[in-house]
Design an enzyme around this catalytic site. Structure first.
Site, PDB file in Angstrom:
ATOM      1  N   TYR A   1     -42.609  82.975  18.415  1.00  0.00           N
ATOM      2  CA  TYR A   1     -41.296  83.128  17.786  1.00  0.00           C
ATOM      3  C   TYR A   1     -40.185  83.574  18.733  1.00  0.00           C
ATOM      4  O   TYR A   1     -39.028  83.677  18.327  1.00  0.00           O
ATOM      5  CB  TYR A   1     -41.402  84.125  16.623  1.00  0.00           C
ATOM      6  CG  TYR A   1     -42.347  83.652  15.544  1.00  0.00           C
ATOM      7  CD1 TYR A   1     -42.120  82.457  14.869  1.00  0.00           C
ATOM      8  CD2 TYR A   1     -43.483  84.385  15.211  1.00  0.00           C
ATOM      9  CE1 TYR A   1     -42.992  82.002  13.898  1.00  0.00           C
ATOM     10  CE2 TYR A   1     -44.361  83.945  14.225  1.00  0.00           C
ATOM     11  CZ  TYR A   1     -44.111  82.753  13.585  1.00  0.00           C
ATOM     12  OH  TYR A   1     -44.963  82.302  12.613  1.00  0.00           O
TER      13      TYR A   1
ATOM     14  N   HIS B   1     -36.448  76.432  11.675  1.00  0.00           N
ATOM     15  CA  HIS B   1     -37.662  77.180  12.037  1.00  0.00           C
ATOM     16  C   HIS B   1     -37.628  77.481  13.515  1.00  0.00           C
ATOM     17  O   HIS B   1     -37.287  76.599  14.321  1.00  0.00           O
ATOM     18  CB  HIS B   1     -38.933  76.390  11.696  1.00  0.00           C
ATOM     19  CG  HIS B   1     -39.027  76.097  10.242  1.00  0.00           C
ATOM     20  ND1 HIS B   1     -39.349  77.057   9.325  1.00  0.00           N
ATOM     21  CD2 HIS B   1     -38.760  74.970   9.551  1.00  0.00           C
ATOM     22  CE1 HIS B   1     -39.305  76.529   8.122  1.00  0.00           C
ATOM     23  NE2 HIS B   1     -38.937  75.263   8.221  1.00  0.00           N
TER      24      HIS B   1
HETATM   25  O1  CA2 Z   1     -41.094  79.142  12.864  1.00  0.00           O
HETATM   26  C1  CA2 Z   1     -40.532  79.681  11.911  1.00  0.00           C
HETATM   27  O2  CA2 Z   1     -39.365  80.058  11.933  1.00  0.00           O
HETATM   28  C2  CA2 Z   1     -41.338  79.944  10.623  1.00  0.00           C
HETATM   29  O3  CA2 Z   1     -40.474  79.731   9.514  1.00  0.00           O
HETATM   30  C3  CA2 Z   1     -41.767  81.405  10.706  1.00  0.00           C
HETATM   31  C4  CA2 Z   1     -42.712  81.828   9.566  1.00  0.00           C
HETATM   32  C5  CA2 Z   1     -43.857  80.841   9.402  1.00  0.00           C
HETATM   33  O4  CA2 Z   1     -44.617  81.174   8.259  1.00  0.00           O
HETATM   34  C6  CA2 Z   1     -43.366  79.397   9.276  1.00  0.00           C
HETATM   35  O5  CA2 Z   1     -44.484  78.543   9.193  1.00  0.00           O
HETATM   36  C7  CA2 Z   1     -42.525  79.017  10.479  1.00  0.00           C
HETATM   37  C8  CA2 Z   1     -43.306  83.216   9.835  1.00  0.00           C
HETATM   38  C9  CA2 Z   1     -42.301  84.292  10.080  1.00  0.00           C
HETATM   39  C10 CA2 Z   1     -43.013  85.561  10.464  1.00  0.00           C
HETATM   40  O6  CA2 Z   1     -42.494  85.992  11.703  1.00  0.00           O
HETATM   41  C11 CA2 Z   1     -43.040  87.074  12.322  1.00  0.00           C
HETATM   42  C12 CA2 Z   1     -42.616  87.299  13.599  1.00  0.00           C
HETATM   43  C13 CA2 Z   1     -43.082  88.368  14.307  1.00  0.00           C
HETATM   44  C14 CA2 Z   1     -43.980  89.224  13.725  1.00  0.00           C
HETATM   45  C15 CA2 Z   1     -44.421  88.988  12.446  1.00  0.00           C
HETATM   46  C16 CA2 Z   1     -43.936  87.916  11.743  1.00  0.00           C
END
Ligand code: CA2
Length: 151
Positions: free
Chosen positions: A28, A105
């Site tokens: 991310y 995303h």
């Molecule tokens: O890639 C993306 O932006 C997503 O929307 C992020 C979601 C995921 O479920 C999608 O499939 C794709 C997850 C967000 C959670 O992000 C975190 C980041 C760091 C620590 C914990 C969670």
């Protein structure tokens, strides 16, 4: 002479995005959601837009905000996070919104687990941006600025 108010863009972030920057930076990126909000608001200022930037871990709260946006926002940028892949309720709320919708995303959901390849939101989105990290939000803002200016 009074100038027209800047069009509002609602930027919605779904569950767990408040945790950005705390783990999984290889997926991310290292930015926190607060960093992303600051860069989006900077760009919005340059584009003559007002950004209402929100995050919720609650599906119902996101639905309520999308419903309210029918009266308050010219465009929606949405990273529904995990609800992307599960939420008919968010899809239904977005269907009633008349302006441009850009789905964002951070990660490339198509390079990940197959359950992430389906999005309930893409079918109602004007455009979809994924895999470009935090820059995706800025690209989405550029796109909606263009759409709002032409409408
Ligand atoms: O890639 C993306 O932006 C997503 O929307 C992020 C979601 C995921 O479920 C999608 O499939 C794709 C997850 C967000 C959670 O992000 C975190 C980041 C760091 C620590 C914990 C969670």
């Amino acid at each position: 002479m009074a100038s027209a108010a800047a069009p509002t863009v609602l930027v919605l972030n779904g569950p767990n995005l408040n945790m950005l920057g705390t783990r999984e930076p290889e997926i991310y990126g290292a930015h926190t959601l607060i960093d992303i909000e600051a860069s989006v608001k900077d760009r919005a200022h340059d584009l003559g837009l007002f950004v209402d930037f929100r995050q919720s871990n609650s599906e119902g709260e996101l639905v309520t905000w999308i419903q309210e946006a029918r009266l308050t926002a010219s465009a929606i940028i949405i990273n529904a996070a995990g609800y992307t892949h599960t939420s008919v309720a968010i899809l239904d709320a977005l269907q009633a919104f008349k302006g441009p919708i850009v789905e964002v995303h951070l990660s490339n959901i198509f390079r990940r687990e197959t359950f992430r390849h389906h999005s309930y939101i893409s079918g109602v989105a004007t455009g979809v941006i994924c895999g470009l990290g935090a820059k995706g939000y800025l690209l989405a803002l550029d796109a909606v600025a263009d759409k709002v200016a032409r409408s």
